[in-house]
Each structure stands twice: as structure tokens, then as C-alpha cells.
Motif scaffolding. Structure first.
Motif, PDB file in Angstrom:
ATOM      1  N   TYR A 112       0.836  -1.203   0.000  1.00  0.00           N
ATOM      2  CA  TYR A 112       0.000   0.000   0.000  1.00  0.00           C
ATOM      3  C   TYR A 112       0.870   1.251   0.000  1.00  0.00           C
ATOM      4  CZ  TYR A 112      -2.933   3.622   2.234  1.00  0.00           C
ATOM      5  OH  TYR A 112      -3.586   4.783   2.564  1.00  0.00           O
ATOM      6  N   SER A 113       0.403   2.279  -0.734  1.00  0.00           N
ATOM      7  CA  SER A 113       0.963   3.618  -0.600  1.00  0.00           C
ATOM      8  C   SER A 113      -0.115   4.631  -0.980  1.00  0.00           C
ATOM      9  CB  SER A 113       2.223   3.793  -1.458  1.00  0.00           C
ATOM     10  OG  SER A 113       2.896   4.989  -1.065  1.00  0.00           O
ATOM     11  N   ASP A 114       0.273   5.895  -1.105  1.00  0.00           N
ATOM     12  CA  ASP A 114      -0.688   6.980  -1.305  1.00  0.00           C
ATOM     13  C   ASP A 114      -0.074   8.013  -2.249  1.00  0.00           C
ATOM     14  OD1 ASP A 114      -2.069   9.641  -0.626  1.00  0.00           O
ATOM     15  OD2 ASP A 114      -3.202   8.290   0.666  1.00  0.00           O
ATOM     16  N   ALA A 115      -0.930   8.635  -3.064  1.00  0.00           N
ATOM     17  CA  ALA A 115      -0.500   9.632  -4.048  1.00  0.00           C
ATOM     18  C   ALA A 115      -0.383  11.016  -3.419  1.00  0.00           C
ATOM     19  CB  ALA A 115      -1.464   9.653  -5.224  1.00  0.00           C
ATOM     20  N   ALA A 116       0.222  11.067  -2.250  1.00  0.00           N
ATOM     21  CA  ALA A 116       0.446  12.319  -1.523  1.00  0.00           C
ATOM     22  C   ALA A 116       1.701  12.130  -0.675  1.00  0.00           C
ATOM     23  CB  ALA A 116      -0.761  12.669  -0.665  1.00  0.00           C
ATOM     24  N   GLN A 117       1.982  13.074   0.203  1.00  0.00           N
ATOM     25  CA  GLN A 117       3.164  12.953   1.046  1.00  0.00           C
ATOM     26  C   GLN A 117       2.951  12.020   2.234  1.00  0.00           C
ATOM     27  OE1 GLN A 117       3.840  17.170   1.808  1.00  0.00           O
ATOM     28  NE2 GLN A 117       5.452  17.227   0.259  1.00  0.00           N
ATOM     29  N   LEU A 118       1.681  11.922   2.672  1.00  0.00           N
ATOM     30  CA  LEU A 118       1.334  11.034   3.777  1.00  0.00           C
ATOM     31  C   LEU A 118       0.181  10.136   3.383  1.00  0.00           C
ATOM     32  CD1 LEU A 118       1.452  13.530   6.801  1.00  0.00           C
ATOM     33  CD2 LEU A 118       3.197  11.838   6.179  1.00  0.00           C
ATOM     34  N   THR A 119       0.127   8.960   3.989  1.00  0.00           N
ATOM     35  CA  THR A 119      -0.989   8.050   3.768  1.00  0.00           C
ATOM     36  C   THR A 119      -2.179   8.462   4.629  1.00  0.00           C
ATOM     37  OG1 THR A 119      -0.391   6.549   5.569  1.00  0.00           O
ATOM     38  CG2 THR A 119       0.684   6.199   3.423  1.00  0.00           C
ATOM     39  N   ALA A 121      -3.386   7.044   7.170  1.00  0.00           N
ATOM     40  CA  ALA A 121      -3.099   6.887   8.595  1.00  0.00           C
ATOM     41  C   ALA A 121      -1.873   7.693   9.035  1.00  0.00           C
ATOM     42  CB  ALA A 121      -2.897   5.414   8.931  1.00  0.00           C
ATOM     43  N   GLY A 122      -1.340   8.532   8.136  1.00  0.00           N
ATOM     44  CA  GLY A 122      -0.271   9.438   8.508  1.00  0.00           C
ATOM     45  C   GLY A 122       1.138   8.912   8.340  1.00  0.00           C
ATOM     46  N   TYR A 123       1.309   7.841   7.542  1.00  0.00           N
ATOM     47  CA  TYR A 123       2.631   7.273   7.320  1.00  0.00           C
ATOM     48  C   TYR A 123       3.244   7.813   6.018  1.00  0.00           C
ATOM     49  CZ  TYR A 123       1.375   3.961  11.005  1.00  0.00           C
ATOM     50  OH  TYR A 123       1.005   3.398  12.200  1.00  0.00           O
ATOM     51  N   THR A 124       4.502   7.480   5.790  1.00  0.00           N
ATOM     52  CA  THR A 124       5.230   7.924   4.602  1.00  0.00           C
ATOM     53  C   THR A 124       4.540   7.433   3.334  1.00  0.00           C
ATOM     54  OG1 THR A 124       7.306   7.859   5.818  1.00  0.00           O
ATOM     55  CG2 THR A 124       7.457   7.875   3.424  1.00  0.00           C
ATOM     56  N   ALA A 125       4.331   8.345   2.362  1.00  0.00           N
ATOM     57  CA  ALA A 125       3.691   8.000   1.094  1.00  0.00           C
ATOM     58  C   ALA A 125       4.643   8.288  -0.072  1.00  0.00           C
ATOM     59  CB  ALA A 125       2.375   8.745   0.951  1.00  0.00           C
ATOM     60  N   SER A 126       4.122   8.293  -1.299  1.00  0.00           N
ATOM     61  CA  SER A 126       4.984   8.198  -2.472  1.00  0.00           C
ATOM     62  C   SER A 126       5.040   9.416  -3.380  1.00  0.00           C
ATOM     63  CB  SER A 126       4.562   6.980  -3.316  1.00  0.00           C
ATOM     64  OG  SER A 126       4.806   5.782  -2.632  1.00  0.00           O
ATOM     65  N   LEU A 127       4.318  10.500  -3.086  1.00  0.00           N
ATOM     66  CA  LEU A 127       4.348  11.661  -3.972  1.00  0.00           C
ATOM     67  C   LEU A 127       5.775  12.206  -4.080  1.00  0.00           C
ATOM     68  CD1 LEU A 127       2.704  13.683  -5.683  1.00  0.00           C
ATOM     69  CD2 LEU A 127       2.543  15.114  -3.644  1.00  0.00           C
ATOM     70  N   GLY A 128       6.250  12.343  -5.332  1.00  0.00           N
ATOM     71  CA  GLY A 128       7.605  12.816  -5.570  1.00  0.00           C
ATOM     72  C   GLY A 128       8.655  11.727  -5.555  1.00  0.00           C
ATOM     73  N   PHE A 129       8.255  10.514  -5.153  1.00  0.00           N
ATOM     74  CA  PHE A 129       9.191   9.383  -5.099  1.00  0.00           C
ATOM     75  C   PHE A 129       8.645   8.189  -5.893  1.00  0.00           C
ATOM     76  CE2 PHE A 129       9.984  11.903  -1.316  1.00  0.00           C
ATOM     77  CZ  PHE A 129      11.373  11.976  -1.263  1.00  0.00           C
ATOM     78  N   GLU A 130       7.793   8.468  -6.885  1.00  0.00           N
ATOM     79  CA  GLU A 130       7.111   7.379  -7.582  1.00  0.00           C
ATOM     80  C   GLU A 130       8.087   6.379  -8.196  1.00  0.00           C
ATOM     81  OE1 GLU A 130       4.286  10.871  -7.436  1.00  0.00           O
ATOM     82  OE2 GLU A 130       6.410  10.592  -7.926  1.00  0.00           O
ATOM     83  N   GLU A 131       9.060   6.859  -8.968  1.00  0.00           N
ATOM     84  CA  GLU A 131       9.991   5.950  -9.636  1.00  0.00           C
ATOM     85  C   GLU A 131      10.830   5.178  -8.617  1.00  0.00           C
ATOM     86  OE1 GLU A 131       9.625   9.147 -10.393  1.00  0.00           O
ATOM     87  OE2 GLU A 131       8.877   9.152 -12.468  1.00  0.00           O
ATOM     88  N   GLU A 160      -5.655  12.083 -12.007  1.00  0.00           N
ATOM     89  CA  GLU A 160      -5.214  11.343 -13.193  1.00  0.00           C
ATOM     90  C   GLU A 160      -3.703  11.413 -13.345  1.00  0.00           C
ATOM     91  OE1 GLU A 160      -7.313  11.693 -16.909  1.00  0.00           O
ATOM     92  OE2 GLU A 160      -9.055  12.538 -15.914  1.00  0.00           O
ATOM     93  N   LYS A 161      -3.140  12.604 -13.210  1.00  0.00           N
ATOM     94  CA  LYS A 161      -1.696  12.777 -13.383  1.00  0.00           C
ATOM     95  C   LYS A 161      -0.920  11.966 -12.351  1.00  0.00           C
ATOM     96  CE  LYS A 161      -1.802  17.431 -15.415  1.00  0.00           C
ATOM     97  NZ  LYS A 161      -1.478  18.874 -15.177  1.00  0.00           N
ATOM     98  N   ARG A 162      -1.387  11.987 -11.109  1.00  0.00           N
ATOM     99  CA  ARG A 162      -0.655  11.285 -10.060  1.00  0.00           C
ATOM    100  C   ARG A 162      -0.746   9.769 -10.225  1.00  0.00           C
ATOM    101  NH1 ARG A 162      -1.090  14.799  -4.399  1.00  0.00           N
ATOM    102  NH2 ARG A 162      -0.510  16.807  -5.342  1.00  0.00           N
ATOM    103  N   TYR A 163      -1.902   9.277 -10.644  1.00  0.00           N
ATOM    104  CA  TYR A 163      -2.026   7.833 -10.859  1.00  0.00           C
ATOM    105  C   TYR A 163      -1.251   7.394 -12.094  1.00  0.00           C
ATOM    106  CZ  TYR A 163      -5.192   7.104  -6.992  1.00  0.00           C
ATOM    107  OH  TYR A 163      -5.704   6.998  -5.716  1.00  0.00           O
ATOM    108  N   ILE A 164      -1.268   8.201 -13.137  1.00  0.00           N
ATOM    109  CA  ILE A 164      -0.489   7.886 -14.328  1.00  0.00           C
ATOM    110  C   ILE A 164       0.995   7.806 -14.000  1.00  0.00           C
ATOM    111  CG2 ILE A 164       0.329   8.886 -16.520  1.00  0.00           C
ATOM    112  CD1 ILE A 164      -2.577   9.862 -16.942  1.00  0.00           C
ATOM    113  N   LYS A 165       1.467   8.735 -13.199  1.00  0.00           N
ATOM    114  CA  LYS A 165       2.888   8.751 -12.866  1.00  0.00           C
ATOM    115  C   LYS A 165       3.300   7.471 -12.158  1.00  0.00           C
ATOM    116  CE  LYS A 165       6.580  11.761 -11.274  1.00  0.00           C
ATOM    117  NZ  LYS A 165       6.951  13.085 -10.722  1.00  0.00           N
ATOM    118  N   MET A 166       2.504   7.012 -11.207  1.00  0.00           N
ATOM    119  CA  MET A 166       2.856   5.774 -10.518  1.00  0.00           C
ATOM    120  C   MET A 166       2.675   4.565 -11.430  1.00  0.00           C
ATOM    121  SD  MET A 166       4.118   4.105  -8.056  1.00  0.00           S
ATOM    122  CE  MET A 166       4.233   4.987  -6.505  1.00  0.00           C
TER     123      MET A 166
END
Length: 408
Positions: A112-119, A121-131, A160-166
Motif C-alpha cells: 500500500y501507498s498513497d499519491a500524496a506525502q502522507l498516507t 493513517a499518517g505514514y510515509t507515502a509516495s508523492l515525488g518518489f514514484e519511480e 489522473e496525473k498522479r495515478y499515471i505517474k505511478m
């Protein structure tokens, strides 16, 4: 000049879309166990292993429930190279070792991850670190990514842009990773998520462990924190049959079968449990709608009724039918809902839901449902075969869903 204009016209007309082609990653709806409803963000490595062992012992993996999806709460931040890492106390052996544990047993791992800085539940997510994260997931030999949308902008274009990027980042790893778009249906993902690279997309907010919301008609269940029950989710997902098919599925969220109001986030917002009849209805309706089947009860301690619902081979065959058609709701009036699902062998599955508060008799000609001819009716739950007929005439308990496989 004419050729230049044609090229410019072509470039301008290119839609915003992923480089991903139509996927063969999920030819039938994914099946497995998802950790969120029961464990919340308190999931551990040992929990996952014990669930995997129980799924094997119960014969669930053999029936097709071959994924374990680790939801929110596994993350431990990033290391000094910004690689995402698991919580060292919850997952001391690391995610790769856990993937190996599942793969050795014929199972697959979802994360699991999230298309933002936090998930959520407040954990580390993937925005800006997709690759970087996609590469890490591939190195861990993850098979599935649920990508949430908490703390992200509300507009559709950004989503759309964030999901496409991942999606493109996952594709670039050259590992087959099923991509689950989880923005809760608010930006109509059934219209764009497959083109953006998803193999399934959530169509609703989270399901709670109950039959339906206790709310006045027209209430906003999300804004008023009332919570969606089985019937509330059904009302949304049943209208989306034209958008589902092999490689791209409407996802009405997890099965709450067997939770009985115990533990985890599913008990919030009135999720005090449902009856076995209502749980069986969810299994019936989700299977008719070709939904992903994600168990969320404690499979280490199942009662007989829960086991019977989750292991019914005939209802699972309807969900996993290779034609991949979501049932069409052909009747929705007077407390009756009737679903018709074409099957790969040229026959049909028919579901009859009595949403009323009392037992009633349902009568109809098959032709009124768009089915011509006479068929034998095989009752998927009672295992009874009724002689050839062109009519339906059955008593249906309150909140029960009868399911018939029609055979020539």
C-alpha cells in the motif's frame, strides 16, 4: 505546411494518458486477504505469516484467494538515500523476506501507498518518489500496489496525473505489479483509471461492517460520518456494470463477511456487524458484480457459517467467470433487486435480492429479465437443481440474495 499542421493537430489531440496498454495482469478479479478491516495500521510481519498459514490450511489459496494485501501502517519512513523502508519493529525481516515467504507457498504479496506525502493513517507515502518507490517495490518482488488518495487535491485532473505517474513507474520496473486505484469513486475513476494504468478502481468510500446505514434518505454518509454498509455500497457499484471487464474491474471494497463487529476500522461508524444471511448476500452480490474478493475477517478463527460463505466454489466460479461481465441490475423496485450476469459458457447467473424487512415471494418470467428460453435452475447456495422452466417463483428471506446458475 499542410504536413506540419497535421502533425500539430495530432499532437494536440493526444489525450492525457499513461503509456500503459490494456493490461493482462488481472484477467479475472483479484482475490485474497486485505489487512485493513481487521488489523488497521497495527499489522505486523507475524500477522501476515499467520494469516498466510491459515489461508493455506483452510484451502482458501487453492480456491483462488492467493493474495495477501498489506494495507496502511507497514511503513517506517525513508533511509538516508530516500528509499522507503518498512517499520523495523513490525517487519523486522523486511518486505522482501515476507514476499519470499508467500511466494514459496504459492501466494502473492500486495502492498500500500498513497499519491500524496502522507498516507491516510499518517505514514510515509509516495508523492515525488514514484519511480524510486516503484523500483523498491519491484526489488521486494511485490505483486500488487493499492494506491490511496488521502491528503491529495480534490480535482480529477490532478488525480489522473498522479495515478499515471505511478502506473508508468511500475511499468518501467518490468515486474508485473497489479495497480489498484483507490480514490474512492469521487472523481469517477471508471471513466479514466484503466487508461491511466489501473487494473481495478475503488468506486466508493470504505465499507463498514453492517447491512446499511442508519440515516435519512438523501444524507451524505461520508460528510456526516455515518458510514457505508453493504446495501449502500451496492447502490453505487450496481450502476457501473458497463465499465468492468477483463483487466479492469470496479472495486466496491472489501468483504466484511465474518467480521461480526469485531476489531479494526470496519467497526467504526456503526459497523457493529451483520447477520450471516446478510454476509451471504454480500458474497453473492460482489460475485455477481465481478468484484475483487478481499477477505478481511480473522481467517485464523473462522466459524462454520463464514467458512461456508467464503469457500462456496459455485459462487466463486461466477465471480471468476472468464467472460468478465459484471451483472446488470435489471430490476430495482419495491425492495427487489435482480441481477443478470452472462457467463462464458453462454448461460447466465441470476441473483434475486429481497431488500425488504420481511420474507416475500418473487415471481417473474425469465423473458422479463432479458433471458429467452427454458433453463434448469441450479441454486448456488442450497445446491438444488430445479427442472427446466422459463419462470422464477421463489420465497426469499429478508436481506437474502438467491443465486441461480442457469443451464440448458
Amino acid at each position: 505546411m499542410k504536413h506540419t499542421l497535421l502533425i500539430l493537430t495530432f499532437i494536440i489531440s493526444i489525450p492525457l494518458c499513461s503509456t500503459a496498454q490494456k493490461s493482462n495482469l488481472a484477467p479475472t478479479p483479484p482475490m485474497g486477504f486485505m489487512t485493513w478491516n481487521y488489523f488497521g495500521d497495527n499489522i505486523t510481519e507475524q500477522d501476515v505469516k499467520s494469516i498466510a498459514d491459515a489461508m493455506l490450511e483452510e484451502g482458501l489459496v487453492e480456491l483462488g484467494y492467493d493474495y495477501i494485501f498489506i494495507d496502511d501502517g507497514w511503513q517506517g519512513g525513508r533511509d538516508n538515500k530516500n528509499n522507503i523502508i518498512p517499520d523495523p519493529e513490525k517487519f523486522p525481516s523486511g518486505i522482501k523476506a515476507l514476499a519470499d515467504y508467500l511466494h514459496e507457498r504459492g501466494m502473492k504479496l500486495g502492498i500500500y501507498s498513497d499519491a500524496a506525502q502522507l498516507t491516510c493513517a499518517g505514514y510515509t507515502a509516495s508523492l515525488g518518489f514514484e519511480e524510486q518507490d516503484a523500483k523498491t517495490f519491484a526489488e521486494w518482488e511485490v505483486d500488487y500496489l493499492k494506491y490511496d488518495y488521502c491528503f491529495a487535491p480534490t480535482d480529477r485532473e490532478t488525480a489522473e496525473k498522479r495515478y499515471i505517474k505511478m502506473a508508468d513507474a511500475l511499468k518501467a520496473t518490468d515486474r508485473d505489479i497489479v495497480f489498484a486505484v483507490c480514490e474512492w469513486g469521487q472523481r469517477e475513476p471508471w471513466l479514466w483509471a484503466e487508461e491511466a494504468g489501473g487494473q481495478l478502481w475503488r468506486t466508493t468510500y470504505d465499507i463498514r461492517d453492517k447491512w446499511k446505514a442508519d440515516a435519512p434518505e438523501g444524507a451524505d454518509l461520508h460528510e456526516e460520518s455515518i458510514g457505508y454498509g453493504i446495501l449502500d455500497i451496492l447502490e453505487i457499484n450496481a450502476e457501473l456494470d458497463e465499465y468492468a471487464g477483463p483487466g479492469g474491474w470496479n472495486d466496491p471494497d472489501m468483504l466484511v463477511v465474518g467480521l461480526h463487529g469485531k476489531s479494526g476500522p470496519s467497526k467504526d461508524q456503526g459497523g457493529t456487524g451483520a447477520t450471516n444471511t446478510e454476509y451471504q448476500s454480500q458474497m453473492s452480490l460482489w460475485s455477481l458484480m465481478a468484484a475483487p474478493l478481499m477477505i478481511s475477517n480473522d481467517v485464523r478463527n473462522m466459524d462454520d457459517a463464514t467458512r461456508a460463505i467464503l469457500t462456496n466454489k459455485d459462487i466463486l466460479a461466477i465471480d471468476q467467470d472468464p467472460l468478465g461481465k459484471q451483472a446488470k441490475r435489471v430490476i430495482n423496485e419495491n425492495g427487489w433487486q435482480v441481477f443478470v450476469k452472462p457467463l462464458a459458457d453462454g448461460t447466465y447467473a441470476v441473483g434475486i435480492l429481497n431488500a425488504d424487512e420481511k420474507k416475500r415471494r418473487f415471481k417473474s418470467k425469465l423473458s422479463d429479465l432479458g433471458i429467452d428460453g427454458k433453463y434448469q435452475l441450479f441454486d448456488v447456495w442450497n445446491k438444488e437443481t430445479h427442472k427446466k422452466t422459463n419462470k422464477l417463483n421463489f420465497k426469499v428471506k429478508s436481506h437474502e440474495t438467491l443465486v441461480f446458475k442457469l443451464t440448458n
